[in-house]
Design a protein around this motif. Structure first.
Motif, PDB file in Angstrom:
ATOM      1  N   PHE A  11       0.706  -1.141  -0.166  1.00 39.91           N
ATOM      2  CA  PHE A  11       0.018   0.007  -0.110  1.00 39.91           C
ATOM      3  C   PHE A  11       0.971   1.404  -0.056  1.00 39.91           C
ATOM      4  O   PHE A  11       0.579   2.150  -0.862  1.00 39.91           O
ATOM      5  N   CYS A  12       1.918   1.400   0.934  1.00 44.74           N
ATOM      6  CA  CYS A  12       2.757   2.674   0.721  1.00 44.74           C
ATOM      7  C   CYS A  12       3.546   2.717  -0.513  1.00 44.74           C
ATOM      8  O   CYS A  12       3.610   3.756  -0.918  1.00 44.74           O
ATOM      9  N   GLN A  13       3.980   1.605  -1.130  1.00 44.52           N
ATOM     10  CA  GLN A  13       4.399   1.716  -2.574  1.00 44.52           C
ATOM     11  C   GLN A  13       3.624   2.421  -3.534  1.00 44.52           C
ATOM     12  O   GLN A  13       3.653   3.271  -4.380  1.00 44.52           O
ATOM     13  N   TRP A  14       2.220   1.517  -3.344  1.00 42.95           N
ATOM     14  CA  TRP A  14       1.238   2.180  -4.202  1.00 42.95           C
ATOM     15  C   TRP A  14       0.758   3.640  -3.909  1.00 42.95           C
ATOM     16  O   TRP A  14       0.719   4.638  -4.998  1.00 42.95           O
ATOM     17  N   LEU A  15       0.997   4.346  -2.730  1.00 38.40           N
ATOM     18  CA  LEU A  15       0.594   5.360  -2.522  1.00 38.40           C
ATOM     19  C   LEU A  15       1.413   6.440  -3.084  1.00 38.40           C
ATOM     20  O   LEU A  15       1.215   7.470  -3.601  1.00 38.40           O
ATOM     21  N   LEU A  16       2.889   6.251  -2.779  1.00 36.93           N
ATOM     22  CA  LEU A  16       4.161   7.042  -3.381  1.00 36.93           C
ATOM     23  C   LEU A  16       3.958   7.045  -4.801  1.00 36.93           C
ATOM     24  O   LEU A  16       4.067   8.064  -5.412  1.00 36.93           O
ATOM     25  N   ASP A  17       3.660   5.753  -5.430  1.00 38.98           N
ATOM     26  CA  ASP A  17       3.543   6.085  -6.913  1.00 38.98           C
ATOM     27  C   ASP A  17       2.436   6.623  -7.321  1.00 38.98           C
ATOM     28  O   ASP A  17       2.532   7.368  -8.594  1.00 38.98           O
ATOM     29  N   ALA A  18       1.372   6.846  -6.611  1.00 43.28           N
ATOM     30  CA  ALA A  18       0.289   7.603  -7.139  1.00 43.28           C
ATOM     31  C   ALA A  18       0.486   9.169  -6.536  1.00 43.28           C
ATOM     32  O   ALA A  18      -0.500   9.749  -7.078  1.00 43.28           O
ATOM     33  N   GLY A  19       1.514   9.544  -6.180  1.00 37.94           N
ATOM     34  CA  GLY A  19       1.844  10.871  -5.850  1.00 37.94           C
ATOM     35  C   GLY A  19       1.414  11.362  -4.398  1.00 37.94           C
ATOM     36  O   GLY A  19       1.392  12.475  -3.988  1.00 37.94           O
ATOM     37  N   GLY A  20       1.215  10.263  -3.560  1.00 37.08           N
ATOM     38  CA  GLY A  20       0.750  10.717  -2.049  1.00 37.08           C
ATOM     39  C   GLY A  20      -0.810  11.021  -2.092  1.00 37.08           C
ATOM     40  O   GLY A  20      -1.457  11.107  -2.790  1.00 37.08           O
ATOM     41  N   GLU A  21      -1.065  11.275  -0.634  1.00 38.93           N
ATOM     42  CA  GLU A  21      -2.587  11.497  -0.156  1.00 38.93           C
ATOM     43  C   GLU A  21      -2.930  12.755  -1.208  1.00 38.93           C
ATOM     44  O   GLU A  21      -4.117  12.773  -1.422  1.00 38.93           O
ATOM     45  N   PRO A  22      -2.157  13.964  -1.080  1.00 38.88           N
ATOM     46  CA  PRO A  22      -2.817  15.043  -2.049  1.00 38.88           C
ATOM     47  C   PRO A  22      -3.308  14.567  -3.398  1.00 38.88           C
ATOM     48  O   PRO A  22      -4.233  15.239  -3.649  1.00 38.88           O
ATOM     49  N   ALA A  23      -2.369  13.635  -3.990  1.00 38.64           N
ATOM     50  CA  ALA A  23      -2.648  13.203  -5.446  1.00 38.64           C
ATOM     51  C   ALA A  23      -4.125  12.574  -5.357  1.00 38.64           C
ATOM     52  O   ALA A  23      -4.945  12.737  -6.278  1.00 38.64           O
ATOM     53  N   LEU A  24      -4.236  11.748  -4.311  1.00 39.72           N
ATOM     54  CA  LEU A  24      -5.428  11.030  -3.980  1.00 39.72           C
ATOM     55  C   LEU A  24      -6.665  11.831  -4.235  1.00 39.72           C
ATOM     56  O   LEU A  24      -7.668  11.472  -4.713  1.00 39.72           O
ATOM     57  N   ARG A  25      -6.393  12.718  -3.375  1.00 48.52           N
ATOM     58  CA  ARG A  25      -7.623  13.873  -3.115  1.00 48.52           C
ATOM     59  C   ARG A  25      -8.018  14.486  -4.425  1.00 48.52           C
ATOM     60  O   ARG A  25      -9.295  15.092  -4.575  1.00 48.52           O
ATOM     61  N   LEU A  32     -14.059   6.679   3.154  1.00 45.36           N
ATOM     62  CA  LEU A  32     -14.531   7.367   4.006  1.00 45.36           C
ATOM     63  C   LEU A  32     -13.949   8.071   5.192  1.00 45.36           C
ATOM     64  O   LEU A  32     -14.221   9.537   5.366  1.00 45.36           O
ATOM     65  N   TYR A  33     -13.066   7.460   5.776  1.00 46.81           N
ATOM     66  CA  TYR A  33     -12.600   7.954   7.141  1.00 46.81           C
ATOM     67  C   TYR A  33     -11.268   8.674   6.681  1.00 46.81           C
ATOM     68  O   TYR A  33     -10.931   9.756   7.699  1.00 46.81           O
ATOM     69  N   ALA A  34     -10.494   8.515   5.956  1.00 49.70           N
ATOM     70  CA  ALA A  34      -9.319   9.085   5.533  1.00 49.70           C
ATOM     71  C   ALA A  34      -9.606  10.038   4.526  1.00 49.70           C
ATOM     72  O   ALA A  34      -8.765  11.363   4.666  1.00 49.70           O
ATOM     73  N   LEU A  35     -10.283  10.009   3.418  1.00 47.94           N
ATOM     74  CA  LEU A  35     -10.184  10.715   2.457  1.00 47.94           C
ATOM     75  C   LEU A  35     -11.477  11.435   2.098  1.00 47.94           C
ATOM     76  O   LEU A  35     -12.089  12.385   1.538  1.00 47.94           O
ATOM     77  N   GLU A  36     -12.592  11.283   3.453  1.00 49.66           N
ATOM     78  CA  GLU A  36     -13.931  11.915   3.442  1.00 49.66           C
ATOM     79  C   GLU A  36     -14.658  11.886   2.060  1.00 49.66           C
ATOM     80  O   GLU A  36     -15.074  12.806   1.569  1.00 49.66           O
ATOM     81  N   ARG A  37     -14.770  10.763   1.729  1.00 44.33           N
ATOM     82  CA  ARG A  37     -15.644  10.645   0.477  1.00 44.33           C
ATOM     83  C   ARG A  37     -17.014   9.769   1.037  1.00 44.33           C
ATOM     84  O   ARG A  37     -16.907   8.948   2.049  1.00 44.33           O
ATOM     85  N   PRO A  38     -18.248   9.930   0.179  1.00 42.18           N
ATOM     86  CA  PRO A  38     -19.400   9.624   0.520  1.00 42.18           C
ATOM     87  C   PRO A  38     -19.628   8.225   0.432  1.00 42.18           C
ATOM     88  O   PRO A  38     -20.428   7.913  -0.584  1.00 42.18           O
ATOM     89  N   VAL A  39     -18.834   7.042   0.915  1.00 40.43           N
ATOM     90  CA  VAL A  39     -18.955   6.040   0.551  1.00 40.43           C
ATOM     91  C   VAL A  39     -19.234   5.157   1.940  1.00 40.43           C
ATOM     92  O   VAL A  39     -18.524   5.250   3.028  1.00 40.43           O
ATOM     93  N   PHE A  40     -20.204   4.238   2.057  1.00 45.96           N
ATOM     94  CA  PHE A  40     -20.617   3.532   3.110  1.00 45.96           C
ATOM     95  C   PHE A  40     -19.854   2.376   3.354  1.00 45.96           C
ATOM     96  O   PHE A  40     -19.587   1.621   2.427  1.00 45.96           O
ATOM     97  N   VAL A  41     -19.324   2.021   4.634  1.00 48.93           N
ATOM     98  CA  VAL A  41     -18.732   0.763   4.703  1.00 48.93           C
ATOM     99  C   VAL A  41     -19.325  -0.085   5.298  1.00 48.93           C
ATOM    100  O   VAL A  41     -20.239  -0.040   6.318  1.00 48.93           O
TER     101      VAL A  41
END
Length: 217
Positions: free
Chosen positions: A92-106, A133-142
């Motif tokens: 997951f960490c490698q994927w997140l960095l490859d994606a550009g980090g949290e700001p890029a995900l948002r 939902l909890y980290a990126l505040e998207r309207p997705v129900f768990v």
């Protein structure tokens, strides 16, 4: 799925249990880490594992990747399945960095981000939706085991309804509402742990009058 019944369940649980203040985490990345570590374990074990990770340095993707896999596994040992979860965290960490980090995900719409999360090894629908939902505040129900058990007993949804159908049913009934999804899911988890257990405590349940299964289980 009845919007009126769902909102009544929310009101009753909220009045009974109070604010949940969930998900605990100092940063969105800590919430993401917690979503992976909480798979098949109690939250108290996750807290111990995260505390051990913080002792090693900043809780950041690059820092976790810099840890030898054996040390990473040892630090998250309290969460159980620590060797598997160490590999999942690293992926997951490698994927997140490859994606550009949290700001890029948002910057990505949920419709694109959710399928991307599901490509990461060890990230299934529930973990992906926790992150959304909890980290990126998207309207997705768990949807989780507590949700299935409660909704089945209340007659809101069949116990074997597929994950995506149950998630979509709640989202359609309530509309896109991040604070509501956050609090409703947290309340369901709390109620499932304390009252609506596999062997339920129906006499203590605030939903008893609305529950066809009350005392018949």
């Amino acid at each position: 799925m009845s919007p009126e019944r769902l909102r009544r369940v929310f009101r009753l649980l909220s009045d009974h249990h109070g604010p949940m203040h969930w998900w605990p985490g100092e940063t969105p990345f800590e919430v993401m880490v917690g979503a992976i570590l909480t798979q098949n374990t109690a939250w108290s074990n996750v807290e111990r594992a995260i505390a051990a990770l913080k002792e090693a340095g900043p809780l950041e993707p690059a820092a976790l990747l810099a840890l030898p896999e054996g040390e990473l596994a040892a630090r998250i040992r309290p969460s159980g399945y620590y060797n598997v979860k160490a590999r999942r965290l690293r992926a997951f960490c490698q994927w997140l960095l490859d994606a550009g980090g949290e700001p890029a995900l948002r910057a990505h719409p949920t419709e694109r981000l959710r399928p991307a999360l599901l490509t990461v090894k060890g990230i299934g629908p529930e973990t992906a939706d926790d992150i959304l939902l909890y980290a990126l505040e998207r309207p997705v129900f768990v949807v989780d085991a507590y949700t299935r058990r409660l909704f089945s007993r209340l007659g809101l949804a069949p116990a074997d309804l597929p994950y995506e159908a149950l998630r979509a049913g709640v989202e359609s009934a309530l509309g896109p509402d991040v604070p509501l999804f956050n609090e409703l899911h947290a309340l369901i988890v709390n109620h499932g742990k304390s009252v609506c257990r596999p062997r339920p405590r129906c006499g203590d349940c605030i939903l008893r009058r609305d529950c066809p299964a009350a005392d018949g289980i």
